[in-house]
Design a protein around this motif. Sequence first.
Motif, PDB file in Angstrom:
ATOM      1  N   CYS A 371       0.829  -1.215   0.000  1.00  0.00           N
ATOM      2  CA  CYS A 371       0.000   0.000   0.000  1.00  0.00           C
ATOM      3  C   CYS A 371       0.863   1.265   0.000  1.00  0.00           C
ATOM      4  O   CYS A 371       0.558   2.246  -0.685  1.00  0.00           O
ATOM      5  CB  CYS A 371      -0.922   0.013   1.215  1.00  0.00           C
ATOM      6  N   VAL A 372       1.958   1.249   0.795  1.00  0.00           N
ATOM      7  CA  VAL A 372       2.799   2.444   0.934  1.00  0.00           C
ATOM      8  C   VAL A 372       3.538   2.799  -0.344  1.00  0.00           C
ATOM      9  O   VAL A 372       4.062   3.908  -0.468  1.00  0.00           O
ATOM     10  CB  VAL A 372       3.831   2.283   2.072  1.00  0.00           C
ATOM     11  N   ASP A 373       3.596   1.881  -1.297  1.00  0.00           N
ATOM     12  CA  ASP A 373       4.297   2.177  -2.542  1.00  0.00           C
ATOM     13  C   ASP A 373       3.549   3.198  -3.387  1.00  0.00           C
ATOM     14  O   ASP A 373       4.143   3.857  -4.245  1.00  0.00           O
ATOM     15  CB  ASP A 373       4.530   0.892  -3.343  1.00  0.00           C
ATOM     16  N   CYS A 374       2.251   3.322  -3.165  1.00  0.00           N
ATOM     17  CA  CYS A 374       1.458   4.307  -3.911  1.00  0.00           C
ATOM     18  C   CYS A 374       0.923   5.413  -3.005  1.00  0.00           C
ATOM     19  O   CYS A 374       0.958   6.584  -3.368  1.00  0.00           O
ATOM     20  CB  CYS A 374       0.288   3.631  -4.621  1.00  0.00           C
ATOM     21  N   HIS A 375       0.417   5.053  -1.840  1.00  0.00           N
ATOM     22  CA  HIS A 375      -0.246   6.054  -0.999  1.00  0.00           C
ATOM     23  C   HIS A 375       0.762   6.994  -0.343  1.00  0.00           C
ATOM     24  O   HIS A 375       1.897   6.624  -0.064  1.00  0.00           O
ATOM     25  CB  HIS A 375      -1.134   5.366   0.027  1.00  0.00           C
ATOM     26  N   THR A 376       0.307   8.215  -0.085  1.00  0.00           N
ATOM     27  CA  THR A 376       1.213   9.306   0.276  1.00  0.00           C
ATOM     28  C   THR A 376       1.055   9.738   1.728  1.00  0.00           C
ATOM     29  O   THR A 376       0.117   9.335   2.417  1.00  0.00           O
ATOM     30  CB  THR A 376       0.934  10.529  -0.616  1.00  0.00           C
ATOM     31  N   SER A 377       1.955  10.604   2.153  1.00  0.00           N
ATOM     32  CA  SER A 377       1.903  11.144   3.514  1.00  0.00           C
ATOM     33  C   SER A 377       0.601  11.893   3.761  1.00  0.00           C
ATOM     34  O   SER A 377      -0.018  11.754   4.818  1.00  0.00           O
ATOM     35  CB  SER A 377       3.091  12.086   3.746  1.00  0.00           C
ATOM     36  N   ILE A 378       0.169  12.688   2.798  1.00  0.00           N
ATOM     37  CA  ILE A 378      -1.058  13.471   2.979  1.00  0.00           C
ATOM     38  C   ILE A 378      -2.279  12.565   3.062  1.00  0.00           C
ATOM     39  O   ILE A 378      -3.216  12.837   3.816  1.00  0.00           O
ATOM     40  CB  ILE A 378      -1.195  14.524   1.864  1.00  0.00           C
ATOM     41  N   GLU A 379      -2.281  11.475   2.326  1.00  0.00           N
ATOM     42  CA  GLU A 379      -3.414  10.552   2.392  1.00  0.00           C
ATOM     43  C   GLU A 379      -3.520   9.900   3.762  1.00  0.00           C
ATOM     44  O   GLU A 379      -4.614   9.557   4.210  1.00  0.00           O
ATOM     45  CB  GLU A 379      -3.276   9.486   1.306  1.00  0.00           C
ATOM     46  N   VAL A 380      -2.390   9.730   4.434  1.00  0.00           N
ATOM     47  CA  VAL A 380      -2.384   9.100   5.750  1.00  0.00           C
ATOM     48  C   VAL A 380      -2.463  10.141   6.867  1.00  0.00           C
ATOM     49  O   VAL A 380      -3.323  10.070   7.746  1.00  0.00           O
ATOM     50  CB  VAL A 380      -1.123   8.233   5.932  1.00  0.00           C
ATOM     51  N   HIS A 381      -1.572  11.124   6.826  1.00  0.00           N
ATOM     52  CA  HIS A 381      -1.475  12.109   7.912  1.00  0.00           C
ATOM     53  C   HIS A 381      -2.383  13.320   7.714  1.00  0.00           C
ATOM     54  O   HIS A 381      -2.548  14.124   8.631  1.00  0.00           O
ATOM     55  CB  HIS A 381      -0.034  12.617   8.041  1.00  0.00           C
ATOM     56  N   GLY A 382      -2.955  13.458   6.519  1.00  0.00           N
ATOM     57  CA  GLY A 382      -3.736  14.647   6.221  1.00  0.00           C
ATOM     58  C   GLY A 382      -2.843  15.818   5.847  1.00  0.00           C
ATOM     59  O   GLY A 382      -1.610  15.729   5.886  1.00  0.00           O
ATOM     60  N   ASP A 383      -3.464  16.930   5.481  1.00  0.00           N
ATOM     61  CA  ASP A 383      -2.695  18.128   5.119  1.00  0.00           C
ATOM     62  C   ASP A 383      -2.966  19.290   6.069  1.00  0.00           C
ATOM     63  O   ASP A 383      -2.488  20.401   5.859  1.00  0.00           O
ATOM     64  CB  ASP A 383      -2.991  18.547   3.669  1.00  0.00           C
ATOM     65  N   GLY A 384      -3.745  19.027   7.132  1.00  0.00           N
ATOM     66  CA  GLY A 384      -4.099  20.075   8.092  1.00  0.00           C
ATOM     67  C   GLY A 384      -5.540  20.521   7.971  1.00  0.00           C
ATOM     68  O   GLY A 384      -6.089  21.119   8.896  1.00  0.00           O
ATOM     69  N   ASN A 385      -6.174  20.238   6.823  1.00  0.00           N
ATOM     70  CA  ASN A 385      -7.598  20.535   6.655  1.00  0.00           C
ATOM     71  C   ASN A 385      -8.439  19.371   7.170  1.00  0.00           C
ATOM     72  O   ASN A 385      -7.970  18.235   7.237  1.00  0.00           O
ATOM     73  CB  ASN A 385      -7.938  20.773   5.179  1.00  0.00           C
ATOM     74  N   ILE A 386      -9.690  19.652   7.504  1.00  0.00           N
ATOM     75  CA  ILE A 386     -10.642  18.599   7.865  1.00  0.00           C
ATOM     76  C   ILE A 386     -11.490  18.308   6.633  1.00  0.00           C
ATOM     77  O   ILE A 386     -12.209  19.182   6.146  1.00  0.00           O
ATOM     78  CB  ILE A 386     -11.550  19.029   9.034  1.00  0.00           C
ATOM     79  N   TYR A 387     -11.390  17.089   6.113  1.00  0.00           N
ATOM     80  CA  TYR A 387     -12.162  16.690   4.940  1.00  0.00           C
ATOM     81  C   TYR A 387     -13.262  15.714   5.352  1.00  0.00           C
ATOM     82  O   TYR A 387     -13.098  14.940   6.297  1.00  0.00           O
ATOM     83  CB  TYR A 387     -11.251  16.057   3.892  1.00  0.00           C
TER      84      TYR A 387
END
Length: 586
Positions: A371-387
């Motif tokens: 999974c980590v080979d494609c998914h990114t830091s923002i997808e896991v940790h977020g970017d600071g916004n609430i989605y």
Amino acid sequence: MKNIFLIMIIIMFTSFTSSYAQKKGCLLCHEGIGVINEKMQPFLLSFAQQLYGGAKGYECSVCHEGNPSGETKKEAHKGLINNPSSMWILHEGKGCAKCHDTKNSIRTIMGRRLKQPKGGELLSIKVTSSDPSGSTGIDYTYRMARALMSLETGKANKILSSNGVIKKGTFPYANFHMDDPDGNVPVAGSEAYKRWVLKAINAGFLKRLDHVEEIPDFQKGAIKFKSEEKAGFADIHRKQCGRCHVWSEGRDKRGDLRASGCAACHILYSNNGTYEGNDRAIKESIEKGELKRPLPIKHEITKAIPAAQCTHCHTRGKRIGTTYMGMFEYDYVKDGKAPPFNIKGEPQKPLFIKEYMYVREDVHAKRGMECVDCHTSIEVHGDGNIYPTTYYQVEVSCYDCHGTPDKYPWELPVGYGTPVTLKGVRGTFKDGENEYLLTSKGNVKSNWRRRGGEAYIISSYTGKKHIIPLLKNIKLRDSFKTKQAEVAMVKIDNHMKTMECYSCHASWAPQCFGCHIEYDRRVRGVDWIKTSKNINRVTGRQKIVKTEGNIAIENRSFLRWESPILGVNLKGKVSPLIPGCQVFYT
């Protein structure tokens, strides 16, 4: 004379023991524990010298605190932090937050302002291991607290809106109270990413929430919704759906075992919670029967995370983790009798408290990717916004690596595949001799590489190099594997414009049509949101909180995996649709 001599020996031995303990530090007992992380170790040794006057054996206390010079377990463990990555510890500015957050960037906890801002006590490091630009490697505590892996906003609201408790398309609730005081522009991400997010929000494509409230328990829900029946739906989320978030530890069941906070992903657990390290103290405690709780495989922080770690959580709802690995949740009634059986004809052991049959793993999994080979830091940790849902936080797409039959990935604009794009091509990120691909939203991915007209992925887990099939090269070389593939991707232009790639390439999907759940107020169940707040300050572990109300019966009406239904997603593209939890309640 003999007494004086004996006293002198005792004093000398005590002095020697004290000196030896001070020299060894934590390794006096925990010999063989192993380095927590090779890249972190030089920093930890340096800080240990500054803070405690010792190096090897003292570095543990940089994260775990305690007293590394202590001569007894009681002395050494005074003030010990068992899990330095706990979200509660991070919001005290301790543990991982000492280095992985900007100075004073942690200002609130669950919407409440802290007395003093925290973070960055020792260092404000920009992590570049997953993003060589460093733009997504900052302020992890602030981001993680607002990310979907913390709030589970989509699940909390969908169970309410799909049952008429709140209006569809609204997202007032989450696992916890949370605010987003810094506006639409994300805390983390490249400048292109931030421009795209702002444009997408202004265009109405991307949704961002200013704040969310904690989904009420039954008593509060009965008052708020003016209905005990409606309150029951909120309580079901707290008892069932609100379990897999980073503020809490995993459920003490086979497959669900994990730590909380950063360690939920970065400290690996087996499905059985078996310790395989060499820490002498831990091994002795296990042998004596003193330590019976599940333990990580070893004392190591890693970003080489296998899919098996992801499935400690990602097994329900979309069931994306188990689906990726080719596992289909099978039995209609959980009775321990589901195939496949073992060589003795015995039924399988429950995994994630469910039973499974093998169908077919994802094509990427089959080739050894995680999974980590494609998914990114923002997808896991977020970017600071609430989605509101995963759809808004996910930033990768098939085009990011494979491109289109007419364009290489680096020739596509930021936002390609969505209704909102930026002008120009997204390009690549260059750092020395290396050239990195970008996600569809403009962030750098360290293991996606370009060399001339070719591209490849270096697995973050195995280190294996995977050559990426670029659709433009396939078209130029006329090397389609089948005539059908050429027709689908080249001859019929609308396929690429109006369909997601996985509409065809996802050969199966779990489909659960009609789960029947009986919610009973006479049955007590674990309130996972209350449990995650009920932390023992000595052990650092959560204590289970049970309240009235839980699922008494759960069974299925119809299950299938083949030929998933198609529909139109939020991008306006045809996509497989998964009826994850079509539930009938009584």
